[in-house]
Design a protein around this motif. Structure first.
Motif, short mmCIF file in Angstrom:
data_model
loop_
_atom_site.label_atom_id
_atom_site.label_comp_id
_atom_site.label_asym_id
_atom_site.label_seq_id
_atom_site.Cartn_x
_atom_site.Cartn_y
_atom_site.Cartn_z
N ASN A 81 10.51 -1.42 -7.15
CA ASN A 81 9.67 -1.31 -5.96
C ASN A 81 8.67 -2.46 -5.76
OD1 ASN A 81 10.54 1.24 -4.84
ND2 ASN A 81 9.66 2.17 -6.68
N HIS A 132 9.00 -5.29 -4.53
CA HIS A 132 9.21 -5.98 -3.25
C HIS A 132 8.70 -5.16 -2.05
CE1 HIS A 132 12.44 -3.11 -3.56
NE2 HIS A 132 12.55 -3.18 -2.25
N LYS A 133 8.33 -3.91 -2.29
CA LYS A 133 7.95 -2.98 -1.23
C LYS A 133 6.77 -3.52 -0.42
CE LYS A 133 7.41 1.98 -0.77
NZ LYS A 133 7.39 3.23 -1.53
N LYS A 134 6.93 -3.52 0.91
CA LYS A 134 5.86 -3.95 1.81
C LYS A 134 4.76 -2.90 1.83
CE LYS A 134 7.45 -7.65 4.21
NZ LYS A 134 6.96 -8.90 3.72
N LEU A 135 3.52 -3.35 1.89
CA LEU A 135 2.38 -2.45 2.02
C LEU A 135 2.34 -1.91 3.45
CD1 LEU A 135 -0.36 -4.56 0.19
CD2 LEU A 135 1.15 -2.81 -0.77
N LYS A 149 -0.06 -1.69 5.40
CA LYS A 149 -0.82 -2.72 6.12
C LYS A 149 -1.29 -3.73 5.08
CE LYS A 149 -5.08 0.02 6.21
NZ LYS A 149 -4.77 1.29 5.65
N PRO A 150 -1.40 -5.00 5.45
CA PRO A 150 -1.86 -5.99 4.48
C PRO A 150 -3.20 -5.59 3.89
CG PRO A 150 -1.05 -7.07 6.44
CD PRO A 150 -1.10 -5.60 6.75
N THR A 207 -5.27 -12.01 0.81
CA THR A 207 -4.50 -10.97 1.50
C THR A 207 -3.15 -10.81 0.82
OG1 THR A 207 -5.64 -11.41 3.58
CG2 THR A 207 -3.52 -10.24 3.71
N HIS A 217 0.64 -8.66 0.80
CA HIS A 217 1.58 -8.01 1.71
C HIS A 217 2.57 -7.09 1.01
CE1 HIS A 217 0.18 -10.52 5.03
NE2 HIS A 217 0.09 -11.47 4.13
N THR A 218 2.74 -7.28 -0.30
CA THR A 218 3.70 -6.45 -1.04
C THR A 218 3.02 -5.80 -2.25
OG1 THR A 218 4.43 -8.18 -2.57
CG2 THR A 218 5.60 -8.03 -0.44
N GLU A 229 2.62 -8.13 -5.20
CA GLU A 229 1.48 -9.04 -5.13
C GLU A 229 0.21 -8.36 -5.64
OE1 GLU A 229 1.41 -10.13 -1.00
OE2 GLU A 229 2.96 -11.64 -1.24
#
Length: 157
Positions: free
Chosen positions: A109, A111-114, A116-117, A125, A127-128, A131
């Protein structure tokens, strides 16, 4: 690459776990001149922020004892505590359990996008989930260094 990231988490958290085991309750709440927080606060803060950077940024439930938010979130400090904080042994258990739980829930997981940033207080900032998770290692190391500085300040007296 994912296994390397999880191995790095094991290394960083292992250093934290070894450090907390070497800390006595007698010095855990001393806030030396020039510091805002204690050794206990820093360990609890590591646990709280790690949890937030993995689950909170996804708008998921924080899986820590409820009082951790009031004791250890950013902006808190021991001088504001109205209740007795968790013992070092309790914080150690939370840190150890957290490491296992996070690894299990993050497998595949990163790579999962948040939803919202997320921008942290440094203005970075993310995004994933990967990160924010990777940043949590840096955060943990910063607080370990603070713990070391507090410890040196306390034992040098």
């Amino acid at each position: 690459m994912e296994q390397t990231i999880f191995q790095h988490m094991e290394t960083v958290r292992g250093i934290t776990e070894q450090s907390i085991l070497k800390t006595s309750e007698e010095i855990a709440d001393i806030v030396p001149k020039g510091f805002n927080n204690s050794i206990r606060w820093n360990y609890g803060h590591i646990a709280y922020i790690q949890e937030y950077l993995v689950y909170g940024v996804l708008d998921q439930k924080i899986n820590l004892p409820v009082e951790y938010r009031e004791f250890f979130r950013a902006g808190t400090k021991p001088t504001d505590w109205k209740e007795t904080p968790p013992s070092l042994a309790d914080i150690y258990s939370v840190l150890s359990e957290q490491k296992i739980r996070i690894q299990q829930s993050l497998q595949g997981n990163l790579h999962k996008k948040l939803p919202k940033p997320f921008t942290n207080h440094f203005g970075i900032t993310f995004h994933t989930l990967g990160e924010t998770f990777l940043f949590s290692f840096y955060h943990e190391a910063l607080h370990l260094e603070t713990i070391n500085r507090i410890y040196q300040s306390v034992v040098a007296k």
